[in-house]
Design an enzyme around this catalytic site. Structure first.
Site, PDB file in Angstrom:
ATOM      1  N   HIS A  80     -12.131 -69.338  38.342  1.00 24.41           N
ATOM      2  CA  HIS A  80     -11.992 -67.938  38.749  1.00 24.41           C
ATOM      3  C   HIS A  80     -12.538 -66.992  37.685  1.00 24.41           C
ATOM      4  CE1 HIS A  80      -9.839 -64.061  38.918  1.00 24.41           C
ATOM      5  NE2 HIS A  80     -10.123 -64.164  40.198  1.00 24.41           N
ATOM      6  N   CYS A 128     -49.074 -76.087  19.197  1.00 25.19           N
ATOM      7  CA  CYS A 128     -47.632 -75.962  19.398  1.00 25.19           C
ATOM      8  C   CYS A 128     -46.905 -75.724  18.084  1.00 25.19           C
ATOM      9  CB  CYS A 128     -47.079 -77.201  20.096  1.00 25.19           C
ATOM     10  SG  CYS A 128     -47.437 -78.745  19.228  1.00 25.19           S
TER      11      CYS A 128
END
Length: 830
Positions: free
Chosen positions: A456, A787
């Site tokens: 919740h 990279c």
């Protein structure tokens, strides 16, 4: 006409006859449809099969959806339990016959929405008014008739049913009352049913519902309620849970997220346990692959079962079951396929509840509503929260969302004390349920001991855009009243509670306004948890996916310690391995599963764009730091130049670990269907080493060229550059590792702080090496990329690469937009 509706009086028949005469057969059909609709609106009770999504005003979103699925999707194999609905006409009839209209109006006359005490008093008075009222006799008879008919269908005298409220404004695509109203499970018998229905009607004035209506500007007294009565599924004897057809944290739409636990699903919403989680990749599921790309075992210590006299009872889950998944893989795939059918039918992401019947083994969908957190978002705004200071967290848990919040702590032990809460505080509690909803709009952040991503607290925080951390375990014990904290959900899956008000910044970019650049911009990724969020950046894929991050952070055990687990004599190490690999008797499978899932998460996030995955590139000192590492690793004076990369893979001692790596990648490509994975071999000193690695890969099921598999080599050693042509004879391209290349061209140890100032990728010698790699790849018409760190740090270096004609530049996520702007010549952020 009777009260503005079609009735059965003579005037009405004459009106229909006149209309048919004037408009012919087509007119007759139209009027028949109208008459049918008006007839439906007259009824207090409608069976699910008689209603559809078009009847939201009559039966609410929840019941309308159940009727729609029964009539439209059951023929496609989606199982939905039958039932009936009390229409909003029944609600209004109940209110009118008991003369509650004026009384409710009087109750709300003095209501102050900013005062929690006023909210509590108003809600209580309204609910008591409804609970004291009586059902009109004709309505009562109609309810019991429908219940008897439903019971007969399932071969029971008094069927066990779920009684749920369904509001007319509920579950609209821009609004969800989900979890706001009362639901009653395992209800049976006439008295029990009527009591539960009345409680549902009263929940129209629950405190949390009143707050929600205030927020959404829905008039309290013009609001109407429908009640659904649905046959229960005996999930108390099996399992149940929820499904989202979108990633709940990021809005990434290519996955189905299934949460599952033992027993009845209300336990998830209560946040008392952490459920099992399964991510299924939609595109390859549609192609027939078994694409469960992530399986996380939850902490399922409790469950809800049937109470002997009705309702639910909380019991413990046996320890032996806690270590098992609550769903089989085939069941996960079935639920995912059904979720896709439902999403495609509604043309909108869905929030679905499901249950498994422990007696028959059948799966059922018991509810579906529109997903309301990410779905309404429009535009292409990318928001980035960044903590400015490096600080160790006091506590960690499961992050909900990606924001940062801060304020004084307010520890609240139970819902009766929520009136103590003040605006701007950080709510800290064990767990929340719908009764807590009134404090959420006031909170700067939420931290709970219990719960998972679908608890919740997580659901409400997500909807309100609050930073929230659940499953912290000891927050209520560690955090003190009034203590200033920063709640950081910006670091991926792990949420962090930091002491004090830590500085942070928020940056927003309108991706539609970003300029275009010719060179492909890719991204470097280590943490799989960040992949879904990072996928929203304007990139052409992943230029470097680091396996070593998954091994070090997710697996945590040396691969050879897992491979040789049975032969390990050290009891301490063995105990550590057992604790980490609790769900796996087969320790090798643990490595393969965890690595496959980490890689798959990255590949799925960017699919169908290419993802260049580098084989593991940990050094011996890094491998030694893993559990059991000291049993298999040498102590090297300079690990940076030692046993790493390609030389490991074909070594007889390490080869079993490399085989497990290959098995994991093969699973990602062949079982999950993620063919966008391309592979890269790091630190390959000689062409001969490259040939040995390719031969082993082929032996382990990863053959270069098969099913489009491309294999690149890192260009990070001078030998790679000098013999680039020969390396390109056996590889499909080169990716420049500028960090290591700089180290080896300039003859320095990049781990040494004493000479760090010398290590600059912009050095002329390094740039010449890089230029040679790019030109050789262009000449051979093969892939070239970079990279390393340099383009992320130095915009001028990125410009140099573009001028040389590099195929792609791979950047750290936080520099992608900055570099695009720099390359395009933009001087300011959009």
């Amino acid at each position: 006409m009777v009260n503005g509706r079609f009735g059965t009086d003579t005037g009405n028949i004459q009106t229909l006859s006149l209309a048919i005469a004037r408009r012919g057969v087509r007119g007759m059909r139209s009027i028949q449809r109208t008459a049918k609709t008006m007839s439906k609106k007259q009824k207090y009770i409608l069976p699910f099969k008689a209603i559809s999504k078009k009847d939201v005003r009559l039966v609410g979103g929840k019941n309308g959806s159940l009727g729609e699925m029964l009539s439209q999707l059951s023929r496609k194999g989606v199982n939905v339990p039958d039932g009936f609905a009390l229409t909003t006409k029944a609600y209004r009839y109940f209110i009118k016959r008991n003369k509650l209209d004026k009384k409710l109006k009087d109750i709300f006359a003095d209501f102050n929405s900013q005062d929690i005490k006023s909210l509590q008093a108003t809600g209580k008075a309204a609910r008591e008014l409804i609970l004291r009222a009586e059902f009109p006799l004709d309505l009562k008879k109609e309810i019991l008739r429908a219940y008897k008919k439903l019971s007969a269908k399932y071969g029971q005298e008094e069927s066990d049913v779920a009684v749920r409220s369904s509001g007319v404004a509920e579950d609209a695509p821009t609004m969800s009352f989900a979890g706001q109203f009362e639901s009653f499970l395992n209800v049976s018998g006439a008295d029990g049913l009527l009591t539960a229905i009345k409680e549902c009607l009263a929940s129209a004035f629950g405190d949390r519902v009143i707050v929600y209506r205030e927020e959404k500007k829905v008039p309290h007294l013009k609001f109407a309620l429908s009640v659904g009565v649905q046959k229960m599924v005996r999930s108390d004897l099996a399992s149940s849970g929820v499904i989202f057809t979108v990633d709940t944290e990021t809005g990434f739409q290519n996955v189905v997220l299934i949460s599952s636990l033992f027993g009845i699903g209300e336990m998830i919403v209560k946040g008392k346990v952490t459920p099992d989680e399964f991510y299924v990749f939609k595109p390859t599921l549609k192609q027939g692959y078994k694409s469960i790309i992530i399986k996380n075992l939850g902490r399922k210590t409790k469950k809800y079962i049937y109470g002997k006299t009705g309702g639910l009872k909380e019991v413990g889950v046996p320890r032996i079951s806690q270590g098992k998944f609550s769903l089989k893989d085939e069941e996960v795939l079935t639920l995912a396929k059904w979720a896709l059918l439902i999403e495609e039918h509604y043309r909108h992401p869905q929030d679905i509840e499901w249950a498994k019947d422990g007696r028959t083994g059948e799966l059922f969908i018991v509810q579906s509503r529109p997903e309301t957190v990410h779905s309404p978002q429009k535009g292409n705004v990318y928001q980035e929260y960044q903590i400015k200071a490096a600080k160790k967290p006091i506590l960690t848990g499961i992050a909900v969302g990606s924001k940062i919040g801060q304020g004084p702590v307010r520890v609240i032990s139970d819902v009766s004390k929520i009136s103590q809460f003040k605006k701007g505080e950080v709510l800290v509690t064990k767990m929340t349920d719908p009764d807590w909803v009134s404090v959420f709009p006031l909170a700067a952040a939420v931290v709970t001991d219990e719960g998972g991503k679908t608890s919740h607290a997580a659901i409400v925080s997500r909807e309100l855009g609050l930073p929230c951390i659940v499953g912290v375990k000891v927050a209520t014990k560690v955090l003190k009243q009034g203590q200033e904290v920063t709640v950081d959900c910006s670091q991926g899956a792990e949420g962090r509670v930091l002491s004090g008000k830590v500085p942070f910044k928020v940056r927003e970019y309108d991706l539609k306004k970003l300029p275009k650049v010719k060179t492909k911009i890719m991204v470097n990724i280590g943490a799989p948890e960040a992949a879904f969020k990072t996928s929203f950046l304007p990139t052409d894929g992943v230029g470097l996916a680091r396996q070593e991050f998954v091994i070090a952070e997710k697996i945590r055990v040396h691969p050879l310690a897992l491979y040789h687990y049975k032969n390990i004599q050290n009891k301490k190490i063995k105990k550590q391995i057992d604790e980490i690999t609790v769900e796996h008797k087969d320790k090798k499978e643990y490595f393969v599963k965890e690595l496959a899932e980490g890689v798959a998460q990255i590949a799925a996030a960017f699919w169908p764009k290419p993802v260049i995955l580098r084989f593991s590139d940990l050094k011996s000192n890094e491998y030694r730091s893993l559990v059991g590492g000291e049993l298999f690793e040498p102590q090297e004076e300079n690990p940076m130049l030692g046993w790493r990369g390609a030389s490991r893979y074909y070594d007889a001692k390490f080869r079993p670990a490399f085989k497990m790596e290959c098995e994991a990648i093969k699973r990602v490509r062949d079982e999950f269907g993620l063919k966008n994975i391309k592979l890269m071999v790091p630190f390959c000193r000689t062409v001969e080493e490259g040939q040995l690695v390719l031969k082993l890969m082929r032996e382990y099921g990863l053959e270069r060229g098969k099913d489009g598999l491309e294999v690149y080599v890192m260009a990070e050693i001078p030998s790679n550059v000098l013999l680039a042509d020969k390396f390109l004879d056996i590889f499909d391209g080169m990716s420049i590792g500028s960090n290591d290349l700089t180290q080896l061209v300039l003859g320095l140890d990049r781990d040494s702080a004493l000479i760090a100032k010398v290590g600059d990728e912009r050095n002329e010698a390094v740039k010449e090496m890089i230029a040679k790699v790019i030109q050789t790849c262009k000449k051979r018409k093969k892939y070239s990329g970079i990279c390393g760190q340099a383009p992320s740090d130095y915009p001028d270096f990125a410009e140099f690469l573009v001028k040389e004609g590099i195929g792609s530049i791979s950047l750290n996520p936080d520099t992608v937009i900055k570099t695009i702007l720099a390359l395009a010549g933009a001087k300011r952020a959009v």
